[in-house]
Scaffold this motif. Structure first.
Motif, short mmCIF file in Angstrom:
data_model
loop_
_atom_site.label_atom_id
_atom_site.label_comp_id
_atom_site.label_asym_id
_atom_site.label_seq_id
_atom_site.Cartn_x
_atom_site.Cartn_y
_atom_site.Cartn_z
N MET A 45 -13.36 21.39 -63.28
CA MET A 45 -13.19 19.98 -62.94
C MET A 45 -13.77 19.11 -64.05
O MET A 45 -14.86 19.36 -64.52
N GLU A 46 -13.01 18.11 -64.46
CA GLU A 46 -13.46 17.20 -65.51
C GLU A 46 -14.02 15.93 -64.88
O GLU A 46 -13.34 15.27 -64.10
N ASP A 47 -15.27 15.56 -65.23
CA ASP A 47 -15.83 14.33 -64.67
C ASP A 47 -15.38 13.13 -65.50
O ASP A 47 -14.76 13.26 -66.55
N GLU A 48 -15.70 11.94 -64.99
CA GLU A 48 -15.21 10.72 -65.62
C GLU A 48 -15.73 10.56 -67.04
O GLU A 48 -15.02 10.08 -67.93
N GLN A 49 -16.99 10.93 -67.27
CA GLN A 49 -17.57 10.80 -68.61
C GLN A 49 -16.79 11.65 -69.61
O GLN A 49 -16.43 11.18 -70.71
N PHE A 50 -16.50 12.90 -69.23
CA PHE A 50 -15.77 13.76 -70.16
C PHE A 50 -14.35 13.24 -70.38
O PHE A 50 -13.83 13.28 -71.50
N ILE A 51 -13.71 12.75 -69.33
CA ILE A 51 -12.34 12.22 -69.46
C ILE A 51 -12.32 11.07 -70.46
O ILE A 51 -11.42 10.97 -71.31
N ARG A 52 -13.34 10.18 -70.40
CA ARG A 52 -13.40 9.07 -71.36
C ARG A 52 -13.59 9.58 -72.79
O ARG A 52 -12.94 9.10 -73.72
N ILE A 53 -14.46 10.57 -72.95
CA ILE A 53 -14.69 11.16 -74.28
C ILE A 53 -13.40 11.80 -74.79
O ILE A 53 -13.00 11.62 -75.94
N LYS A 54 -12.77 12.56 -73.91
CA LYS A 54 -11.53 13.26 -74.27
C LYS A 54 -10.46 12.29 -74.74
O LYS A 54 -9.81 12.49 -75.78
N GLU A 55 -10.26 11.22 -73.98
CA GLU A 55 -9.23 10.24 -74.34
C GLU A 55 -9.56 9.56 -75.66
O GLU A 55 -8.68 9.32 -76.49
N GLU A 56 -10.84 9.24 -75.88
CA GLU A 56 -11.25 8.60 -77.13
C GLU A 56 -11.00 9.51 -78.32
O GLU A 56 -10.49 9.08 -79.36
N VAL A 57 -11.37 10.78 -78.18
CA VAL A 57 -11.21 11.73 -79.29
C VAL A 57 -9.74 11.99 -79.57
O VAL A 57 -9.30 12.01 -80.72
N LEU A 58 -8.96 12.17 -78.51
CA LEU A 58 -7.53 12.45 -78.70
C LEU A 58 -6.80 11.29 -79.38
O LEU A 58 -5.84 11.52 -80.11
N ARG A 59 -7.25 10.07 -79.14
CA ARG A 59 -6.63 8.94 -79.83
C ARG A 59 -6.80 9.07 -81.35
O ARG A 59 -5.95 8.60 -82.11
N ARG A 60 -7.86 9.74 -81.76
CA ARG A 60 -8.13 9.91 -83.20
C ARG A 60 -7.45 11.14 -83.79
O ARG A 60 -7.13 11.17 -84.97
N ILE A 61 -7.26 12.19 -83.00
CA ILE A 61 -6.83 13.47 -83.57
C ILE A 61 -5.42 13.89 -83.18
O ILE A 61 -4.85 14.80 -83.79
N ARG A 62 -4.82 13.22 -82.17
CA ARG A 62 -3.47 13.59 -81.77
C ARG A 62 -2.46 12.90 -82.70
O ARG A 62 -2.54 11.70 -82.93
N PRO A 63 -1.50 13.66 -83.26
CA PRO A 63 -0.52 13.04 -84.17
C PRO A 63 0.32 12.01 -83.43
O PRO A 63 0.80 12.28 -82.32
N PRO A 64 0.50 10.82 -84.00
CA PRO A 64 1.36 9.81 -83.36
C PRO A 64 2.83 10.24 -83.42
O PRO A 64 3.20 11.14 -84.19
N GLU A 65 3.66 9.58 -82.66
CA GLU A 65 5.07 9.96 -82.56
C GLU A 65 5.78 9.94 -83.91
O GLU A 65 6.58 10.82 -84.22
N ASP A 66 5.47 8.92 -84.75
CA ASP A 66 6.16 8.86 -86.04
C ASP A 66 5.78 10.02 -86.94
O ASP A 66 6.60 10.54 -87.70
N GLU A 67 4.54 10.49 -86.82
CA GLU A 67 4.13 11.68 -87.60
C GLU A 67 4.83 12.92 -87.08
O GLU A 67 5.29 13.76 -87.87
N VAL A 68 4.92 13.05 -85.77
CA VAL A 68 5.59 14.22 -85.18
C VAL A 68 7.05 14.27 -85.64
O VAL A 68 7.56 15.33 -86.02
N GLU A 69 7.71 13.12 -85.62
CA GLU A 69 9.12 13.07 -86.04
C GLU A 69 9.26 13.40 -87.53
O GLU A 69 10.17 14.14 -87.92
N ARG A 70 8.35 12.85 -88.36
CA ARG A 70 8.42 13.11 -89.79
C ARG A 70 8.16 14.58 -90.10
O ARG A 70 8.87 15.20 -90.90
N VAL A 71 7.16 15.15 -89.44
CA VAL A 71 6.81 16.56 -89.67
C VAL A 71 7.95 17.46 -89.21
O VAL A 71 8.30 18.44 -89.88
N SER A 72 8.55 17.13 -88.08
CA SER A 72 9.67 17.93 -87.56
C SER A 72 10.85 17.91 -88.52
O SER A 72 11.48 18.95 -88.79
N ALA A 73 11.13 16.72 -89.07
CA ALA A 73 12.24 16.61 -90.02
C ALA A 73 11.95 17.37 -91.31
O ALA A 73 12.83 18.05 -91.86
#
Length: 446
Positions: A1-29
């Motif tokens: 089970m993920e508590d609220e504190q971890f969920i906030r940390i997770k969302e903050e970190v993923l905003r920095r490390i998850r490739p945005p859609e334009d990068e995904v499209e460019r990499v796929s091409a």
């Protein structure tokens, strides 16, 4: 089970490390283009091979801005090794040059040789490795060092869907700790190992919770098919090869660091655990130890060839120092701006002009008489032969009173490795004390 504190940390970190859609499209091409070009080049040579994308880009687990491409050129098992190398590299060369000619920007083609030869293309959007390999049905019966990799990609793709972000979190967690990467320079966690840990535990957080209680010899066997005993600190049985430990490259210290880091995160969760700090190449002058450095230009070798030789050479130099009475407190390697430095921190760096040389017990007549004959009128002797604790002894003039003089004079006696021998004996600079910081190019005072 993920508590609220971890969920906030997770969302903050993923905003920095998850490739945005334009990068995904460019990499796929780019990936599609690379495979098409590779297939065209193979067809031009009249070869029946399969070109396939492997690695984190193929599996959708890469980190934002870190999207290197691995294109495997798969030959039938009946192909000889000589033909696979010759034709595989030729396809890679042609594909790399063709892509470079179409790419709008600087691109460089490099021929690499590690355990396995490959062609590397370096361009603004990343790197591409064109790797010849065998197309095999059973990953436990490989013909070359890289033949399992396509099987790894298929396995992960069939099990990872929906958990790609959990893999990204684990990779970033290890990266921030400086223990991501299974190459011999790092000896940490590979991307594939991160993916398997998430597949096994289900999420980043569950993996960290389990990691906090790991002990040496922990075994993870997802498929329950292990056929071999392993001695490494962590054993993760390869789902596609029951004989292989995916974590075999992980060092004991990095295994321990991951446990320590997991416990610290669970005790006080924070986004800072995912923030990468530049590797420290600084030294605290207040330590009061002696500094000795061997600094040299980096040879044109891949890390997996270069760094094992560096570590081997460093151990050999440390052994020389210890044998001659210069106690080594610690040793480390640094790299900056095209230069590599082996740094030795010494407890003892200067010795008196004489040293006691212990001989055999007096009652061992044959050995004792040889010792007497050798040192009775020896020009290096600065005492008569005397007896101490039943043994003959003699005081000798020390050849080198300082550690730097010893290394400069006797470096060639050390085991330096095939590729390092020439650069170390011909181009290395021996630095001592303040000169390590003043004249050196790698380490700095904190």
């Amino acid at each position: 089970m993920e508590d609220e504190q971890f969920i906030r940390i997770k969302e903050e970190v993923l905003r920095r490390i998850r490739p945005p859609e334009d990068e995904v499209e460019r990499v796929s091409a780019l990936a599609d283009s690379l495979i098409t070009i590779c297939e065209e080049c193979a067809h031009e040579l009249g070869l029946c091979v399969t070109c396939t994308l492997v690695g984190s880009v193929a599996r959708g687990t890469w980190l934002k801005g870190d999207h290197d491409f691995d294109v495997f050129i798969l030959f039938p098992p009946s192909t000889s090794w000589e033909e696979l190398e010759r034709l595989g590299l030729e396809i890679g060369r042609r594909a790399a040059r063709k892509f470079a000619s179409l790419y709008k920007g600087d691109a460089k083609v490099i021929e690499r040789y590690a355990d396995h030869p490959y062609i590397q293309l370096v361009f603004e959007d990343g790197e591409v490795d064109f790797v010849p390999a065998y197309r095999i049905d059973d990953a436990s019966c490989i013909l070359s060092a890289v033949d399992r990799t396509p099987h790894h990609t298929r396995y992960v793709l069939s099990h990872i869907a929906g958990r790609e972000d959990e893999v990204r979190l684990l990779k970033q967690f290890f990266k921030a700790a400086g223990i991501y990467g299974s190459e011999l320079k790092r000896r940490g966690y590979s991307g594939y190992l991160c993916e398997l840990l998430v597949i096994h535990y289900g999420s980043f957080l569950e993996c960290i919770r389990a990691m906090a209680s790991w002990r040496r010899g922990t075994v993870i066997d997802i498929e329950g098919h292990s056929t071999k005993k392993h001695d490494e600190p962590l054993v993760v049985v390869d789902p596609v090869d029951p004989k292989r430990n995916v974590a075999s490259a992980l060092s004991l210290d990095n295994f321990a660091r991951s446990i320590h880091r997991a416990r610290a995160f669970l005790s006080s969760p924070s986004p800072s655990f995912f923030e990468i700090e530049e590797e420290s190449l600084s030294i605290d002058p207040r330590r009061g130890t002696g500094l000795l450095a061997l600094e040299f230009p980096r040879p044109e070798l891949v890390d997996d060839v270069l760094y094992p030789q560096i570590y081997h050479a460093m151990e050999s130099v440390a052994s020389l120092l210890e044998r001659e009475g210069f106690r080594v407190y610690s040793k480390r390697v640094g790299e900056r701006d095209g230069y590599i430095c082996m740094l030795f921190e010494l407890e003892v760096w200067e010795l008196p002009p004489i040293k006691k040389h212990m001989g055999p017990p007096v009652d061992l007549r044959e050995h004792a008489e040889r010792f007497l004959a050798r040192y009775r009128d020896n020009p290096r002797a600065c005492s008569e032969v005397y007896i101490e604790n039943g043994r003959y002894c003699v005081d000798l003039r020390r050849e080198h009173q300082r550690a730097d003089a010893l290394v400069a004079a006797r470096l060639k006696e050390c085991s330096l490795g095939k590729h390092l021998n020439e650069v170390l004996t011909g181009r290395a600079v021996v630095l001592f004390g303040e000169d390590v910081m003043r004249r050196g190019r790698v380490f700095r005072y904190a």
